[in-house]
Scaffold this motif. Structure first.
Motif, PDB file in Angstrom:
ATOM      1  N   LEU A 193      -2.176  68.002  35.848  1.00  0.00           N
ATOM      2  CA  LEU A 193      -2.454  68.882  36.924  1.00  0.00           C
ATOM      3  C   LEU A 193      -2.906  67.877  38.155  1.00  0.00           C
ATOM      4  N   ASP A 194      -2.476  68.092  39.307  1.00  0.00           N
ATOM      5  CA  ASP A 194      -3.165  67.520  40.529  1.00  0.00           C
ATOM      6  C   ASP A 194      -4.607  67.447  40.616  1.00  0.00           C
ATOM      7  N   CYS A 195      -5.328  66.567  40.929  1.00  0.00           N
ATOM      8  CA  CYS A 195      -6.915  66.935  41.192  1.00  0.00           C
ATOM      9  C   CYS A 195      -7.247  66.321  42.749  1.00  0.00           C
ATOM     10  N   SER A 228     -11.756  74.598  32.577  1.00  0.00           N
ATOM     11  CA  SER A 228     -10.960  74.585  33.728  1.00  0.00           C
ATOM     12  C   SER A 228      -9.499  74.098  33.594  1.00  0.00           C
ATOM     13  N   VAL A 229      -9.305  72.907  33.249  1.00  0.00           N
ATOM     14  CA  VAL A 229      -8.078  72.319  33.055  1.00  0.00           C
ATOM     15  C   VAL A 229      -7.247  73.197  32.431  1.00  0.00           C
ATOM     16  N   HIS A 230      -7.610  74.094  30.977  1.00  0.00           N
ATOM     17  CA  HIS A 230      -6.753  74.696  30.206  1.00  0.00           C
ATOM     18  C   HIS A 230      -6.311  76.005  31.015  1.00  0.00           C
ATOM     19  N   GLU A 262     -10.974  70.178  40.537  1.00  0.00           N
ATOM     20  CA  GLU A 262     -11.982  69.324  41.080  1.00  0.00           C
ATOM     21  C   GLU A 262     -12.067  68.316  40.308  1.00  0.00           C
ATOM     22  N   TRP A 263     -12.342  67.005  40.606  1.00  0.00           N
ATOM     23  CA  TRP A 263     -12.738  65.824  39.926  1.00  0.00           C
ATOM     24  C   TRP A 263     -13.856  65.223  40.811  1.00  0.00           C
ATOM     25  N   ARG A 264     -15.132  65.424  40.130  1.00  0.00           N
ATOM     26  CA  ARG A 264     -16.428  64.722  40.714  1.00  0.00           C
ATOM     27  C   ARG A 264     -16.228  63.272  40.862  1.00  0.00           C
ATOM     28  N   TYR A 265     -16.028  62.833  41.926  1.00  0.00           N
ATOM     29  CA  TYR A 265     -15.925  61.454  42.313  1.00  0.00           C
ATOM     30  C   TYR A 265     -17.028  60.313  42.239  1.00  0.00           C
ATOM     31  N   PHE A 266     -17.722  60.306  41.009  1.00  0.00           N
ATOM     32  CA  PHE A 266     -18.886  59.572  40.624  1.00  0.00           C
ATOM     33  C   PHE A 266     -18.082  58.263  39.836  1.00  0.00           C
ATOM     34  N   ALA A 286      -3.980  62.598  39.057  1.00  0.00           N
ATOM     35  CA  ALA A 286      -3.643  63.786  38.080  1.00  0.00           C
ATOM     36  C   ALA A 286      -4.573  63.675  36.919  1.00  0.00           C
ATOM     37  N   ILE A 287      -4.867  64.784  36.564  1.00  0.00           N
ATOM     38  CA  ILE A 287      -5.826  64.989  35.253  1.00  0.00           C
ATOM     39  C   ILE A 287      -4.924  65.386  34.119  1.00  0.00           C
ATOM     40  N   ALA A 288      -4.760  65.028  32.825  1.00  0.00           N
ATOM     41  CA  ALA A 288      -4.057  64.940  31.695  1.00  0.00           C
ATOM     42  C   ALA A 288      -4.574  66.481  31.253  1.00  0.00           C
ATOM     43  N   VAL A 289      -3.675  67.368  30.757  1.00  0.00           N
ATOM     44  CA  VAL A 289      -3.738  68.606  30.171  1.00  0.00           C
ATOM     45  C   VAL A 289      -3.901  68.288  28.609  1.00  0.00           C
TER      46      VAL A 289
END
Ligand SMILES: [Mg+2]
Length: 369
Positions: free
Chosen positions: A139-141, A309-311, A324-328, A345-348
């Motif tokens: 999914l796009d983040c 959230s991703v699922h 949302e990806w916390r950019y830390f 993008a984040i893997a499902v």
């Protein structure tokens, strides 16, 4: 004989991080935070299955930990982990006199997520499959940047995120020069949202919206104090000329219904580690569908709450579902590299349950006593 919940453990973690420069003093708890605290729960069944959940963290952790250990866990031990809906409703009813948000609901959220992890493992299926299935493998983040205030630091971090492949950014700025600098650097093709965390009256927000309009924000998030001022948000939405997002501080299905019925938002942002876990989150997806409103799940965390959230977004979100990806830049991540976005993008996860297991070394090394 049915499986039973045998043990519940609440584990607080503290992980050092940097964020590409000094954060704004006065924002983010103590100002220039150096560590990020999170709270995960480990639920074990008498059949040996282990599920992981997460509650919203930071400075709420001491209260939530006690709520889980002393109030919620004793009510869960010995119960059937597969009857998630019934158990969660029973606990909500039993505990409603202690508040419908805050420590109790945060704690219930963590247990709920862990029970979904267990349900997936028991079925040998990823949670997104239990929620109806998903085609998307990723999914796009959006990179959710910390508040810097200083425009040069904002620009440096916009560059950093764009360089890593993000095409969507969230700013947590409240002053115009920072927003202007970010838009200038990013250009018109990058989606920028602005989260101000409830600072303004409706009038102040309208005045700010007028000044923010040239920067073409995808949404303005939580502009009004208090967060449950749904009529104020609705007026802003009608008059501001900028799409409105809110919902991370809403709790209970009824409150989401009130928010949506008021016409308060273009994007509703339930936070699974705060508002009741996956059980409540999936209801908000259905409710939002009925109100023709997009769900953009709030996940300013990177543990089981993020996976939840991703699922859910993969199974229940439309084509516009974004995570949302916390950019830390953390010294360590609970899931190592498995969950860190690549190219924006984040893997499902495809494994059973939430699909990835916490790294035991990270739990051991960063656990608070
Ligand atoms: Mg927010």
């Amino acid at each position: 004989m049915n499986t039973k919940i045998e043990h519940i453990e609440a584990i607080a973690l503290r992980i050092p991080f940097t964020a590409g420069g000094k954060s704004d003093v006065g924002a983010w708890g103590d100002g220039d935070l150096k560590t990020v605290d999170s709270l995960v729960v480990k639920v074990t069944t008498d059949s040996g299955l282990v599920g992981w959940g997460e509650s919203f963290g930071f400075t709420s952790i001491p209260a939530v930990k006690v709520a889980i250990e002393q109030i919620i866990a004793p009510l869960c031990i010995g119960r059937d982990p597969s009857q998630i809906e019934k158990l969660m409703l029973e606990l909500q009813r039993k505990l409603h006199i202690f508040g419908r948000s805050g420590a109790i609901m945060f704690g219930l959220s963590a247990i709920d997520i862990a029970l979904w992890d267990i349900a997936g493992k028991a079925a040998g299926q990823p949670v997104h499959q239990l929620l109806g299935g998903a085609d998307a493998k990723a999914l796009d983040c959006y990179a959710s940047l910390i508040r810097y205030t200083d425009p040069d630091t904002v620009v440096a971090n916009v560059e950093r995120a764009l360089g890593e492949g993000y095409r969507r950014l969230k700013l947590h700025e409240v002053e115009l020069p920072a927003v202007q600098a970010a838009r200038q650097r990013a250009g018109d093709d990058v989606e920028i949202t602005l989260d101000v965390n409830c600072p303004w009256t409706v009038r102040q927000a309208l005045d700010m919206a007028e000044k923010l309009r040239p920067y073409k924000l995808r949404w303005l998030e939580e502009p009004v104090w208090p967060p449950e001022n749904f009529e104020g948000l609705a007026r802003l939405r009608r008059e501001a000329g900028i799409p409105i997002a809110a919902g991370e501080n809403a709790s209970t299905l009824m409150e989401f219904q009130q928010l949506l019925r008021a016409g308060a938002v273009d994007f509703v942002q339930p936070s699974p580690a705060k508002m009741g876990g996956i059980t409540e989150l999936r209801k908000v997806f259905a409710l939002a569908n009925a109100h023709n409103t997009s769900v953009m799940v709030h996940t300013f965390y990177d543990g089981p709450g993020l996976l939840a959230s991703v699922h859910a977004s993969a199974a229940l979100g439309g084509a516009d579902a974004v995570v949302e990806w916390r950019y830390f830049d953390q010294e360590a991540y609970l899931y190592g590299d498995a969950i860190v976005p690549k190219n924006g993008a984040i893997a499902v996860p495809q494994g059973p349950g939430l699909g990835i297991e916490p790294d035991p070394d990270v739990v051991r090394d960063y656990r608070l006593p």
